[in-house]
Design an enzyme around this catalytic site. Structure first.
Site, PDB file in Angstrom:
ATOM      1  N   THR A  93       0.561  -1.119  -0.007  1.00 55.95           N
ATOM      2  CA  THR A  93      -0.033  -0.057   0.329  1.00 55.95           C
ATOM      3  C   THR A  93       1.180   1.068   0.203  1.00 55.95           C
ATOM      4  O   THR A  93       1.219   1.581   0.509  1.00 55.95           O
ATOM      5  CB  THR A  93      -1.236  -0.028   1.129  1.00 55.95           C
ATOM      6  N   GLU A  94       0.521   2.141  -1.067  1.00 50.52           N
ATOM      7  CA  GLU A  94       1.500   3.684  -1.078  1.00 50.52           C
ATOM      8  C   GLU A  94       2.752   3.067  -0.853  1.00 50.52           C
ATOM      9  O   GLU A  94       3.441   3.938  -0.695  1.00 50.52           O
ATOM     10  CB  GLU A  94       0.916   4.024   0.200  1.00 50.52           C
ATOM     11  N   LEU A  95       3.122   2.150  -1.736  1.00 50.27           N
ATOM     12  CA  LEU A  95       4.710   1.962  -1.651  1.00 50.27           C
ATOM     13  C   LEU A  95       5.533   1.610  -0.276  1.00 50.27           C
ATOM     14  O   LEU A  95       7.080   2.180  -0.029  1.00 50.27           O
ATOM     15  CB  LEU A  95       5.231   3.009  -2.938  1.00 50.27           C
TER      16      LEU A  95
END
Length: 449
Positions: A93-95
């Site tokens: 998630t979100e890197l």
């Protein structure tokens, strides 16, 4: 449709990859089945890779390894069900990434992960190489070239940007300025870059449609999926990430979601329920538990008012972060009551007991909310005064130096898709491009002039 048309035109030369969360796929099932069918059509081409991530697009990797693994495995099953692929590469998630998250990803069976090529973790190094995890060297790490990625994702339609207007030919010229020894350019961006962040009238679809032809005509680059990059390239070094990073904001850290007390309170409140919710055999409670973990809830509570403030407000359906917090905590309060009723064991003595306790937490933060509002008003007022001074100074300068001229020197940004990757061509023959997440690899036998 645009991507499918490009694949039909260029065949296996054009590659792209997607990271679709489980809750997003569920929304497509319920409200946009035709969009889900379009992704299935892309999967059938063999030119599109679907990556693994958390089912709920959550920040659970920061809190519970058990729940993290459970969500990733659930998501992988969903991807295999709809697209016929067992994910080989993981995008959190979100890197969000750290050395420890990478270790867990490898233990789950992934051969590579994607994360941000943040300056504070790279130092003098370039993101345009393949790296490996500092704990387990067998896990390969692809780093996002954030400057080139954000040129498309955020700056594309900014008429005040010195790179505007951005054309496919200009973008390829920037790619060609990358040092010859650098091997891969990873372009990752949100899917909504195309049509929402950048509306159709900005020319974003025209840019994407013309990019493959420009890449093949003017460069030695080609497009690869993340799995192909991991298979074809050798890592050059370990990338040490002892603390969590992400692709959000200037800091590239977690402060977009966990940067103030409201966010921490909300995040901990919902995650404290994990052990109790696991014991409840109720599909509705399990579903709502997943939805309440989605990272967007905490993003809406962010109180950044400077460089990244406009970005946060653009995505925020609430008037302000405080409304987002109060709304979320009220929902969690009702959820706790449902969980309590469904649980045979109930809450322990140290756990929250009822709606009144949640309301007390909200009251506790009212003073903090008021303080932050006052701080924001003061900042806005100071900005107005500063802007007024700047305007006055500019006027004075014009009057006293009418014949003066200014010259702007533009330097190229380091070249960097819920996302495209570009890698140098192995031969001068033509090959294609990617969207969402794409990759291209440079050839050892081809030299650029």
């Amino acid at each position: 449709k645009l991507l499918l048309d490009l694949i039909k035109e260029y065949g296996t030369q054009f590659k792209v990859s997607f990271s679709l969360s489980g809750v997003y796929i569920k929304q497509l099932e319920l409200y946009a089945p035709e969009v889900l069918e379009s992704f299935k059509a892309l999967a059938k081409t063999g030119c599109v890779e679907f990556l693994a991530e958390t089912y709920s697009h959550s920040l659970v990797s920061l809190r519970s390894q058990d729940e993290f693994v459970r969500q990733v495995e659930k998501h992988a099953k969903k991807i295999e069900k709809y697209f016929g692929q067992k994910p080989q590469v993981f995008r959190n998630t979100e890197l969000v990434y750290s050395d420890e998250i990478g270790r867990i990803a490898y233990d789950m069976g992934f051969k590579a992960v994607l994360t941000e090529g943040a300056r504070h973790i790279l130092g003098w190094k370039s993101p345009n190489f393949l790296y490996y995890n500092a704990i387990n060297p067998k896990l390969k790490v692809l780093l996002r070239n954030y400057k080139l990625s954000d040129d498309i994702a955020f700056r594309f339609s900014n008429k005040h940007w010195d790179g505007w207007p951005l054309t496919a030919d200009k973008f390829v010229d920037w790619l060609n300025q990358i040092p010859e020894n650098e091997e891969v350019v990873n372009l990752f961006m949100d899917y909504e870059t195309f049509g929402e962040h950048q509306w159709e009238d900005t020319g974003i679809f025209k840019f994407m449609r013309s990019l493959p032809a420009a890449v093949f005509k003017k460069s030695n680059f080609k497009f690869l999926t993340p799995s192909e990059v991991a298979d074809k390239l050798q890592p050059v070094a370990a990338v040490n990430v002892p603390y969590h990073i992400s692709w959000a904001d200037e800091e590239r850290d977690l402060t977009a979601w966990l940067g103030n007390e409201m966010q921490y309170e909300a995040f901990n409140k919902i995650n404290d329920l994990e052990n109790l919710v696991k014991k409840i055999d109720d599909p509705e409670i399990q579903k709502d538990w997943q939805y309440l973990q989605t990272s967007d809830h905490f993003y809406y509570m962010c109180t950044k008012f400077f460089a990244d403030g406009d970005v946060h407000m653009y995505f925020n359906p609430f008037k302000n972060p405080y409304d987002a917090f109060i709304n979320y905590m009220n929902v969690v309060s009702d959820f706790i009551i449902r969980v309590e009723k469904a649980s045979k064991t109930g809450f322990g003595d140290d756990e929250p007991k009822n709606k009144e306790e949640i309301e007390n937490v909200i009251k506790k933060y009212q003073s903090e909310i008021e303080r932050l509002k006052q701080k924001m008003e003061k900042i806005v007022e100071e900005d107005k005064i500063l802007e007024k001074k700047k305007t006055t100074k500019k006027t004075t300068t014009k009057e006293t130096a009418k014949k003066a001229t200014t010259k702007t020197i533009t330097t190229k940004k380091e070249l960097p898709a819920k996302k495209t990757k570009t890698t140098k061509k192995e031969t001068p023959t033509k090959k294609p491009a990617t969207s969402k997440k794409t990759t291209t690899k440079k050839s050892e036998n081809t030299k650029k002039t």
